[in-house]
Scaffold this motif. Structure first.
Motif, short mmCIF file in Angstrom:
data_model
loop_
_atom_site.label_atom_id
_atom_site.label_comp_id
_atom_site.label_asym_id
_atom_site.label_seq_id
_atom_site.Cartn_x
_atom_site.Cartn_y
_atom_site.Cartn_z
N HIS A 209 25.07 -69.55 -2.97
CA HIS A 209 25.50 -68.39 -2.19
C HIS A 209 24.79 -67.12 -2.66
CE1 HIS A 209 28.03 -65.69 0.13
NE2 HIS A 209 28.31 -65.03 -0.98
N TRP A 210 24.75 -66.94 -3.98
CA TRP A 210 24.01 -65.79 -4.53
C TRP A 210 22.57 -66.22 -4.81
CZ3 TRP A 210 28.79 -65.27 -8.08
CH2 TRP A 210 29.78 -64.52 -7.41
N LEU B 296 27.03 -73.39 -0.81
CA LEU B 296 28.03 -72.67 -1.60
C LEU B 296 27.54 -72.38 -3.01
CD1 LEU B 296 31.25 -74.54 -0.43
CD2 LEU B 296 30.69 -72.14 0.00
N SER C 275 30.58 -71.17 5.12
CA SER C 275 30.20 -72.35 4.33
C SER C 275 31.43 -73.08 3.80
CB SER C 275 29.29 -71.92 3.16
OG SER C 275 28.10 -71.32 3.63
N GLY D 273 27.52 -70.82 -8.81
CA GLY D 273 28.16 -70.37 -7.58
C GLY D 273 29.39 -69.53 -7.90
N ARG E 3 29.35 -65.20 5.56
CA ARG E 3 28.56 -66.42 5.35
C ARG E 3 29.25 -67.34 4.35
NH1 ARG E 3 24.62 -67.20 1.54
NH2 ARG E 3 24.39 -64.96 1.21
N PHE E 4 29.85 -66.77 3.32
CA PHE E 4 30.56 -67.55 2.32
C PHE E 4 31.73 -68.32 2.95
CE2 PHE E 4 34.15 -67.82 -0.65
CZ PHE E 4 33.59 -68.56 -1.67
N SER F 132 27.94 -60.68 1.59
CA SER F 132 27.75 -61.88 2.43
C SER F 132 29.03 -62.67 2.57
CB SER F 132 26.64 -62.75 1.84
OG SER F 132 25.43 -62.05 1.74
#
Length: 625
Positions: free
Chosen positions: A148-149, A145, A111, A244, A107-108, A104
């Motif tokens: 994120h995971w 953030l 953000s 994060g 996306r990271f 991802s």
């Protein structure tokens, strides 16, 4: 022009990436990193900009009320903008290596760009409405953030905890803004508010001045900083934000999100100075947070959590400085000279570089040890990771305030000197004790992680991180040493307060604290393979999380049970069901009149006629008399 680029470029970068990251894929990373580099270059030109307060974009216009995207350019915004853009750029570059295998990744980075836009808006805000809007955007982007995971339950819980805890502080911030809105005829421009408190209708000598109102407004505004800068009792979210990715930890804990509260307090320092009681409370909470977090850090084994509690402690230092400056000014010992710097901003400035380096250094260690974060499962890393070791050593020395060489020494001395001048010796001695604890837990971390023998196979086979991760560490190491030196950067040196004169007591106490902390850590942890000290109270963070869980369970759940019972009795019962039951009974009673028999209807008609005649002949004449 430069302010527009700095503010809007991350916004369009985030918008483009978050809306089209599936199509952009790898290009999304280049867009985000490129925007951070361009923003930093624009910020270098921004450092030479003249002081100004101008409208960048109109936003709200209702009658005579106007609230636009105002840009306030002065020494504070220039210095803070440099920190945000510089650290943000290095974090972007570091993330290229750290997040290279993340599925991802677009996306990271989207953000990240959104976070940079939000933080830039806070720094440049010329009025409190604009600041509050971007304040909330920082909360949103940090939520994205930290989580994120989100597949990990701990990460999902951590981002929700951060978001909800910050909402408590933000609610107080909003109330404080509304109080000032009503008191200053809807004018929330920072320059105009400062004038109103210094020489206008809100000054202490003005007719109708209310000390209680000023204290309430100051404390409500401060509550926003308590949430964002993780001060007691809303400090519990910050350590959990470690869930994060490590670059996020560096970005949030170094110079950006958590520093926003301190920056905001310095922006409204005229309000804090106007209320002696608020100044004392702010200094007290900052001092307590600094000491409390330092004690917690002494028993943490997760390398990132040690640094997280260190950040809590240093933020407490900065908040204490905000209150102490106001207290010192009330005693006639405020900063002197033309346009003096603020010790809280000076420490924020130096702390940003060495704390970002320490977090990124911990990321390099975690990366090399196959994502192991327990320092007792490391050891001997100085031989396998020499560059990371030396940069981490410089950051550790700066955080401890190693005398005359590191930048942290000068900013720490400025805060201790201000605490000494405040007239409250408790602040000074507690600050010195915090400095000793800082030296203790950072030496403990440094010894356990980098010295001795490797304690696990991952530590034994650790290798130096890639160059893309090492480069930011080297740059930050330079700043960790030289950033406080005179002549390093003239625009940034405006943040530095005047040298504290005649404070031999401060210098002696600082050096003694450093020697005690380092000496105790070396004595206890040199050559050890497990922790010889076990203080569960510190290791379990004074059980604050457990206490809050009980409060939520006892108070919130009990209140919810009571509200549910009242809802069932009053809302579902009396309000909803009782009228329906009455109507149903009346309906059942009137159905008896509808029997379907002609005789019955004739009888009812005759009864009705008799009733009408009775009313007309006997009742109405009496009422007329």
């Amino acid at each position: 022009m430069h302010a527009s680029i700095i503010l809007l470029l991350p916004f369009f970068s985030a918008l483009l990436i978050l809306l089209g990251h599936r199509q952009l894929k790898g290009a999304a990373v280049l867009i985000s990193v490129g925007s951070s580099i361009i923003s930093f270059v624009a910020c270098l030109f921004f450092l030479a900009a003249d002081d100004d307060n101008r409208l960048l974009l109109p936003f709200i216009e209702v009658g005579t009320f106007n609230a636009g995207i105002d840009v306030l350019i002065d020494k504070q915004s220039r210095g803070m903008m440099f920190i945000v853009s510089f650290i943000g750029m290095l974090v972007h570059i570091f993330s290229l290596g750290y997040m290279k295998d993340d599925e991802s990744k677009p996306r990271f980075f989207g953000s990240l760009s959104l976070f940079m836009f939000s933080m830039t808006g806070i720094v440049l805000a010329g009025n409190l409405i604009m600041m509050f809007i971007f304040w909330e955007l920082v909360g949103l982007s940090s939520y994205l953030l930290i989580g994120h995971w989100y597949q990990k339950a701990s990460a999902a819980e951590a981002c929700k905890k951060a978001f909800l805890t910050n909402r408590i502080g933000d609610f107080g911030f909003m109330i404080g803004i509304l109080l000032l809105f009503g008191a200053n005829d809807g004018n929330l421009n920072l320059d105009d508010l400062a004038t109103a408190f210094k020489s206008g209708p809100l000054r202490p000598e003005a007719p109708g001045y209310s000390a209680g109102f000023t204290t309430a407004a100051a404390l409500c505004i401060f509550l926003g900083a308590v949430g964002k800068s993780a001060q007691f009792p809303l400090h519990v979210w910050l350590p959990d934000a470690m869930e994060g990715p490590t670059p996020v930890s560096a970005l949030i804990h170094a110079a950006t999100m958590v520093a926003a509260g301190v920056y905001m307090l310095v922006r409204v320092s005229f309000l804090v100075t106007a209320s002696p009681l608020a100044a004392e409370i702010i200094a007290g909470i900052g001092c307590f947070t600094a000491l409390l977090a330092a004690l917690m850090a002494t028993q943490q084994n997760d390398i990132k959590r040690v640094l997280a509690y260190s950040t809590l402690s240093q933020l407490g230092y900065m908040v204490m400085a905000v209150g102490a400056v106001a207290m010192a000014a009330q005693h006639g010992h405020g900063p002197h000279g033309p346009n003096p710097g603020h010790p809280a901003m000076f420490h924020l400035y130096t702390h940003a570089f060495f704390k970002a380096m320490l977090f990124l250094g911990s990321g390099a260690v975690i990366y090399a040890c196959h994502h192991e974060q327990d320092i007792w499962k490391m050891g001997g890393l100085r031989k396998h990771m020499p560059v990371t070791f030396w940069t981490f050593t410089i950051g550790t020395a700066a955080l401890m305030g190693f005398p005359w060489i590191t930048s942290g020494f000068y900013s720490k001395e400025a805060i201790l000197g201000t605490a000494f001048d405040s007239g409250c010796r408790i602040l000074f001695f507690a600050g010195a004790a915090t400095a000793a604890l800082t030296a203790f837990y950072m030496t403990r971390l440094w010894l356990v992680a980098f010295f001795g023998k490797p304690r696990t196979d991952a530590a034994h086979h650790a290798q130096e991180a890639p160059m893309v991760m090492i480069f930011p560490l080297a740059i930050l190491a330079i700043f960790s040493i030289f950033s406080a030196w005179n002549g390093f950067s003239a625009p940034l040196q405006a943040m530095k307060p005047p040298h504290v004169e005649g404070h031999a007591t401060v210098l002696v106490a600082s050096i003694i604290a450093l020697l005690l902390g380092v000496g105790a850590a070396i004595y206890l942890y040199r050559g050890k393979d497990k922790d010889p000290v076990s203080i569960k109270l510190f290791a379990n963070k004074f059980y604050f999380d457990e206490i809050y869980a009980v409060i939520v369970r006892v108070c919130q759940d009990r209140v919810a049970w009571i509200v549910t019972a009242l809802e069932r009795v009053f809302v579902d019962g009396i309000v909803a069901r009782l009228p329906a039951a009455i109507i149903a009974r009346l309906g059942a009673a009137t159905r008896m009149l509808q029997g379907g028999h002609l005789q019955g209807y004739t009888f009812l008609l005759g009864g009705g006629v008799i009733a009408v005649v009775y009313l007309l002949v006997f009742v109405l004449p009496r009422l007329g008399h």
